[in-house]
Design an enzyme around this catalytic site. Structure first.
Site, PDB file in Angstrom:
ATOM      1  N   CYS A 196      91.327 -32.283 131.794  1.00 58.46           N
ATOM      2  CA  CYS A 196      90.514 -33.262 132.542  1.00 58.46           C
ATOM      3  C   CYS A 196      89.039 -32.859 132.615  1.00 58.46           C
ATOM      4  CB  CYS A 196      91.081 -33.459 133.948  1.00 58.46           C
ATOM      5  SG  CYS A 196      90.820 -32.050 135.038  1.00 58.46           S
ATOM      6  N   VAL A 198      77.653 -14.629 126.158  1.00 59.49           N
ATOM      7  CA  VAL A 198      78.162 -15.425 127.276  1.00 59.49           C
ATOM      8  C   VAL A 198      78.028 -14.655 128.589  1.00 59.49           C
ATOM      9  CG1 VAL A 198      79.791 -16.739 125.844  1.00 59.49           C
ATOM     10  CG2 VAL A 198      80.517 -14.546 126.802  1.00 59.49           C
ATOM     11  N   ASP A 199      77.288 -13.524 128.545  1.00 59.98           N
ATOM     12  CA  ASP A 199      77.312 -12.582 129.680  1.00 59.98           C
ATOM     13  C   ASP A 199      76.278 -12.836 130.768  1.00 59.98           C
ATOM     14  OD1 ASP A 199      74.937 -11.562 128.487  1.00 59.98           O
ATOM     15  OD2 ASP A 199      76.077 -10.105 127.320  1.00 59.98           O
ATOM     16  N   ALA A 216      68.427  -2.022 119.874  1.00 65.24           N
ATOM     17  CA  ALA A 216      67.508  -2.994 120.489  1.00 65.24           C
ATOM     18  C   ALA A 216      66.847  -2.411 121.736  1.00 65.24           C
ATOM     19  CB  ALA A 216      68.274  -4.268 120.842  1.00 65.24           C
ATOM     20  N   ASN A 267      68.272  -4.451 114.281  1.00 61.17           N
ATOM     21  CA  ASN A 267      69.707  -4.183 114.213  1.00 61.17           C
ATOM     22  C   ASN A 267      69.915  -2.737 113.775  1.00 61.17           C
ATOM     23  OD1 ASN A 267      72.626  -4.317 113.592  1.00 61.17           O
ATOM     24  ND2 ASN A 267      72.341  -6.543 113.579  1.00 61.17           N
ATOM     25  N   HIS A 286      76.856 -20.456 122.819  1.00 59.49           N
ATOM     26  CA  HIS A 286      78.319 -20.328 122.961  1.00 59.49           C
ATOM     27  C   HIS A 286      78.769 -20.408 124.410  1.00 59.49           C
ATOM     28  CE1 HIS A 286      78.525 -18.196 118.768  1.00 59.49           C
ATOM     29  NE2 HIS A 286      78.510 -19.508 118.665  1.00 59.49           N
TER      30      HIS A 286
HETATM   31  P1  NAD Z   1      78.901  -9.144 116.432  1.00 60.25           P
HETATM   32  O1  NAD Z   1      79.849  -8.382 117.291  1.00 60.25           O
HETATM   33  O2  NAD Z   1      79.451  -9.907 115.291  1.00 60.25           O
HETATM   34  O3  NAD Z   1      77.818  -8.146 115.837  1.00 60.25           O
HETATM   35  C1  NAD Z   1      77.087  -7.276 116.638  1.00 60.25           C
HETATM   36  C2  NAD Z   1      75.844  -6.881 115.872  1.00 60.25           C
HETATM   37  O4  NAD Z   1      75.023  -6.106 116.724  1.00 60.25           O
HETATM   38  C3  NAD Z   1      76.131  -6.041 114.616  1.00 60.25           C
HETATM   39  O5  NAD Z   1      75.326  -6.521 113.561  1.00 60.25           O
HETATM   40  C4  NAD Z   1      75.709  -4.635 115.040  1.00 60.25           C
HETATM   41  O6  NAD Z   1      75.197  -3.871 113.954  1.00 60.25           O
HETATM   42  C5  NAD Z   1      74.612  -4.936 116.045  1.00 60.25           C
HETATM   43  N1  NAD Z   1      74.428  -3.931 117.088  1.00 60.25           N
HETATM   44  C6  NAD Z   1      75.362  -3.195 117.743  1.00 60.25           C
HETATM   45  N2  NAD Z   1      74.797  -2.424 118.679  1.00 60.25           N
HETATM   46  C7  NAD Z   1      73.464  -2.676 118.626  1.00 60.25           C
HETATM   47  C8  NAD Z   1      72.334  -2.200 119.347  1.00 60.25           C
HETATM   48  N3  NAD Z   1      72.460  -1.295 120.320  1.00 60.25           N
HETATM   49  N4  NAD Z   1      71.104  -2.677 119.026  1.00 60.25           N
HETATM   50  C9  NAD Z   1      70.953  -3.591 118.025  1.00 60.25           C
HETATM   51  N5  NAD Z   1      71.984  -4.084 117.321  1.00 60.25           N
HETATM   52  C10 NAD Z   1      73.216  -3.631 117.603  1.00 60.25           C
HETATM   53  O7  NAD Z   1      78.061 -10.053 117.410  1.00 60.25           O
HETATM   54  P2  NAD Z   1      77.530 -11.550 117.228  1.00 60.25           P
HETATM   55  O8  NAD Z   1      76.786 -11.667 115.962  1.00 60.25           O
HETATM   56  O9  NAD Z   1      76.860 -11.876 118.489  1.00 60.25           O
HETATM   57  O10 NAD Z   1      78.833 -12.455 117.057  1.00 60.25           O
HETATM   58  C11 NAD Z   1      79.971 -12.261 117.861  1.00 60.25           C
HETATM   59  C12 NAD Z   1      80.369 -13.426 118.744  1.00 60.25           C
HETATM   60  O11 NAD Z   1      81.077 -12.863 119.856  1.00 60.25           O
HETATM   61  C13 NAD Z   1      79.233 -14.161 119.366  1.00 60.25           C
HETATM   62  O12 NAD Z   1      79.577 -15.495 119.492  1.00 60.25           O
HETATM   63  C14 NAD Z   1      79.106 -13.559 120.745  1.00 60.25           C
HETATM   64  O13 NAD Z   1      78.795 -14.528 121.695  1.00 60.25           O
HETATM   65  C15 NAD Z   1      80.497 -13.122 121.087  1.00 60.25           C
HETATM   66  N6  NAD Z   1      80.454 -11.900 121.926  1.00 60.25           N
HETATM   67  C16 NAD Z   1      79.660 -11.920 123.038  1.00 60.25           C
HETATM   68  C17 NAD Z   1      79.552 -10.807 123.835  1.00 60.25           C
HETATM   69  C18 NAD Z   1      78.634 -10.886 125.026  1.00 60.25           C
HETATM   70  O14 NAD Z   1      78.435 -11.966 125.589  1.00 60.25           O
HETATM   71  N7  NAD Z   1      78.011  -9.774 125.416  1.00 60.25           N
HETATM   72  C19 NAD Z   1      80.265  -9.645 123.521  1.00 60.25           C
HETATM   73  C20 NAD Z   1      81.114  -9.666 122.376  1.00 60.25           C
HETATM   74  C21 NAD Z   1      81.183 -10.811 121.591  1.00 60.25           C
HETATM   75 ZN    ZN Z   2      92.575 -30.606 134.823  1.00 59.92          ZN
END
Ligand code: NAD
Ligand code: ZN
Length: 253
Positions: free
Chosen positions: A129, A102-103, A233, A214, A118
């Site tokens: 509303c 969501v960033d 990544a 990952n 998301h």
């Molecule tokens: P998650 O937190 O469940 O999992 C993160 C995954 O990323 C793990 O599998 C981990 O091993 C891997 N990871 C961590 N650091 C990494 C790196 N440097 N390089 C590659 N992989 C790496 O995240 P998710 O699966 O996205 O689910 C969590 C939910 O929370 C989602 O809906 C997400 O939108 C939300 N969320 C979003 C943010 C954001 O917008 N930045 C931050 C936190 C959570």
């Molecule tokens: Zn309202």
């Protein structure tokens, strides 16, 4: 390493790549992922704090977490991984990014076809509303939380909380991207949040090649992944860009 050149060759041969990204791609931008419980998620359990029922019953408590999360995302810049995806699009290979994040960092990295599964933190929405207003920095100073000027109810960031519906437009756009792709790259997602986690399975069942990046294996790895590139990544994606012969300067938005 062999695998990197194989993945680069696959991209050159097949083209039409889509990326499916999660919180892991933004960790190096300073936004902690849920899984791994680092940073603010040591203080706030996501299962509780990111659930819509908690927001509805205790908005002041949830807004304490939201102010910290929003501040982190406002201060964040795209990581080398985000920028590599920008390059991959400019070079014509990457057709869409389906993100659970969501960033807004994919936009900052220059990608143009971004499907926000998301939602995002660009707007606030009133749950009663549905009025939307832009989420500006000033909101962070409104205590205990910003309210709707029509209903006086707590405004919520327009990101999807656990227990909320996925925007129908995102489901449709993701479906179309999956139908057309030849390769899906799963990047930095634990694969446990549904229905988002269905996306790679749908792509695989339509015959797309599956590349996964990952730090650790996930439920996708043994089920559908053909090329697992273990590592951060922000290290792995620039290496793929290099293997494709794209210049580092191409990684600027
Ligand atoms: P998650 O937190 O469940 O999992 C993160 C995954 O990323 C793990 O599998 C981990 O091993 C891997 N990871 C961590 N650091 C990494 C790196 N440097 N390089 C590659 N992989 C790496 O995240 P998710 O699966 O996205 O689910 C969590 C939910 O929370 C989602 O809906 C997400 O939108 C939300 N969320 C979003 C943010 C954001 O917008 N930045 C931050 C936190 C959570
Ligand atoms: Zn309202």
């Amino acid at each position: 390493m062999e695998k990197y050149s194989q993945v680069a060759n696959l991209i050159k041969e097949k083209g039409n790549v889509i990326a499916f990204t999660g919180a892991g791609i933004s960790v190096e931008s300073g936004i902690p992922a849920f899984r791994g419980a680092q940073g603010l998620w040591e203080k706030y359990d996501p299962e509780e704090y990111a659930h819509i029922n908690s927001f509805v019953s205790e908005p002041a408590k949830i807004w304490r977490m939201l102010r910290e999360m929003i501040k982190l995302t406002f201060d964040a810049h795209p990581s080398p991984a985000h920028l590599a995806l920008g390059t991959l699009e400019k070079a014509g290979f990457l057709k869409a990014v389906i993100t659970q994040n969501v960033d807004g960092l994919h936009q900052e990295a220059g990608n143009t076809n971004i499907i926000e599964y998301h939602g995002n933190l660009r707007n606030l929405v009133c749950l009663k509303c549905r009025k939307k207003i832009p989420l500006a920095q000033e909101v962070l100073t409104v205590m205990p939380y910003p309210t709707c000027d029509r209903c006086n109810k707590a405004m919520k960031p327009d990101g999807v909380f656990f227990g909320e519906q996925i925007p129908i437009s995102a489901i449709e756009a993701a479906h179309e991207a999956v139908e057309n792709c030849k390769i899906i790259m799963i990047i930095g997602t634990s694969g446990v949040v549904y229905p988002a986690a269905e996306v790679p399975f749908q792509a695989a069942s339509r015959g797309a090649a599956v590349v996964e990046i990952n730090l650790d294996p996930t439920p996708f790895t043994s089920a559908v992944t053909q090329y697992f590139l273990e590592g951060s990544a922000s290290q792995v994606l620039p290496r793929i860009i290099g293997e494709l012969g794209l210049r580092p300067s191409d990684t600027q938005p």
